[in-house]
Design an enzyme around this catalytic site. Structure first.
Site, mmCIF file in Angstrom:
data_model
loop_
_atom_site.group_PDB
_atom_site.id
_atom_site.type_symbol
_atom_site.label_atom_id
_atom_site.label_comp_id
_atom_site.label_asym_id
_atom_site.label_seq_id
_atom_site.Cartn_x
_atom_site.Cartn_y
_atom_site.Cartn_z
ATOM 1 N N TYR A 1 1.825 -4.593 -5.029
ATOM 2 C CA TYR A 1 2.656 -5.333 -5.968
ATOM 3 C C TYR A 1 3.891 -5.846 -5.218
ATOM 4 C CZ TYR A 1 4.841 -0.651 -6.328
ATOM 5 O OH TYR A 1 5.397 0.563 -6.071
ATOM 6 N N HIS B 1 3.981 -2.696 -0.224
ATOM 7 C CA HIS B 1 4.355 -4.107 -0.090
ATOM 8 C C HIS B 1 3.885 -4.656 1.244
ATOM 9 C CE1 HIS B 1 6.774 -3.067 -3.470
ATOM 10 N NE2 HIS B 1 7.679 -2.429 -2.778
#
Length: 328
Positions: A254, A304
């Protein structure tokens, strides 16, 4: 006599020009009063000329494929629906067990906070400047503080402090992006923008403003917060999914708080300046408040894709949608 008349006429012309410039400058700077701005077409024209319009399309095919001005950045009473695909994706982010029904969660949330905002309403007569302040060590000894504070909006994120670092990071904050596990103590005049990863995060807002019963999500969280309910905004899960789908192209699990803040700024600001993003001049990745730069490792989070996010920032910079300041 004729020479005197010419001299008087010249002085009158100069005085008139000075008066016109002064009045125009006043009108351009007095942009908070939209009624005043609307009656003067010249002022409207000058305001539009000085606005870089970061949302303008047909500048870059890469940007046009990703940017969707209709996407709603904030969860509100009027914009509170989640598509099934977004809901399933959102529920997987932190693997919440026994989640509360999302409709019930938002209903309870908006009984406590207003769920209304005019933050995303752009004005054609006012150029809104935003400083998105990251947490990179490249802010050290940058002297960016006054530049940052000169913006209309100053966005900060997570645990970022300003005390003792004002010269480099400024002391103005209008909005602070957080998740429940990263909430710092905020001044009364600062708006908190919650980035929720589960329905429990929405329940935590209600609890933190009322009963104080929730003190743990997947990590300890404050039982109560001092932020007034009118100052609490919620990042829309649909907007998170939009950033993940169209900007990140599914890289990483995400988006980072930094990228979520940048894309958010593109949707509400006319000029976006970034500070405190990337490594320092020696290639170290660390927070500006850390004393040992080599010990910092916030880039390697496991969730990430730092390199892909850096490419997005680089592309936005190259097409002049944002300006980035990397330290001195």
């Amino acid at each position: 006599m004729v020479a005197l008349r010419h001299r008087n006429l010249k002085l009158f012309t100069i005085a008139l020009a000075f008066f016109a410039i002064t009045i125009t400058s006043f009108l351009l700077n007095y942009t908070q009063n939209s009624v005043l701005m609307t009656w003067n077409p010249f002022v409207r024209f000058m305001a539009s000329m000085r606005s870089p319009c970061v949302s303008k399309t047909e500048v870059s095919p890469w940007f046009d494929e990703r940017f969707n001005l209709t996407a709603s950045p904030l969860l509100t009473k009027q914009s509170n629906m989640l598509s099934e695909s977004t809901y399933k994706w959102w529920m997987r982010l932190q693997g919440e067990k026994n989640p509360l029904d999302i409709n019930l969660a938002t209903e309870e949330l908006f009984k406590v906070i207003p769920g209304e905002t005019n933050l995303v309403e752009r004005s054609p007569y006012h150029c809104r400047t935003c400083a998105v302040v990251g947490n990179s060590g490249n802010l050290k000894e940058s002297d960016y503080g006054p530049d940052i504070d000169s913006h209309n909006f100053v966005f900060r994120m997570n645990h970022a402090p300003t005390a003792r670092f004002e010269r480099d990071v400024g002391n103005k904050t209008t909005h602070h992006f957080v998740y429940p596990e990263s909430v710092p103590e905020l001044p009364e005049n600062v708006s908190m923008i919650l980035i929720p990863f589960k329905t429990l995060d929405l329940q935590w807002v209600v609890s933190a403003l009322t009963s104080g019963t929730i003190n743990f999500t997947y990590a300890p969280v404050p039982r109560r917060i001092k932020v007034t309910k009118e100052k609490i905004l919620v990042y829309h899960p649909e907007f998170m999914k939009y950033v993940y789908d169209r900007w990140l192209m599914h890289h990483g699990r995400y988006p980072s708080t930094g990228l979520l803040s940048v894309i958010f700024a593109l949707h509400i600001c006319d000029k976006v300046d970034l500070y405190g993003f990337g490594a320092d001049s020696k290639g170290n990745w660390h927070h500006y408040w850390e004393n040992n730069p080599s010990a910092g490792a916030f880039r390697q989070t496991g969730v990430h894709d730092g390199d892909f996010e850096a490419d997005i920032i680089g592309n936005l910079t190259s097409i002049k949608k944002i300006n980035i300041y990397r330290g001195r």
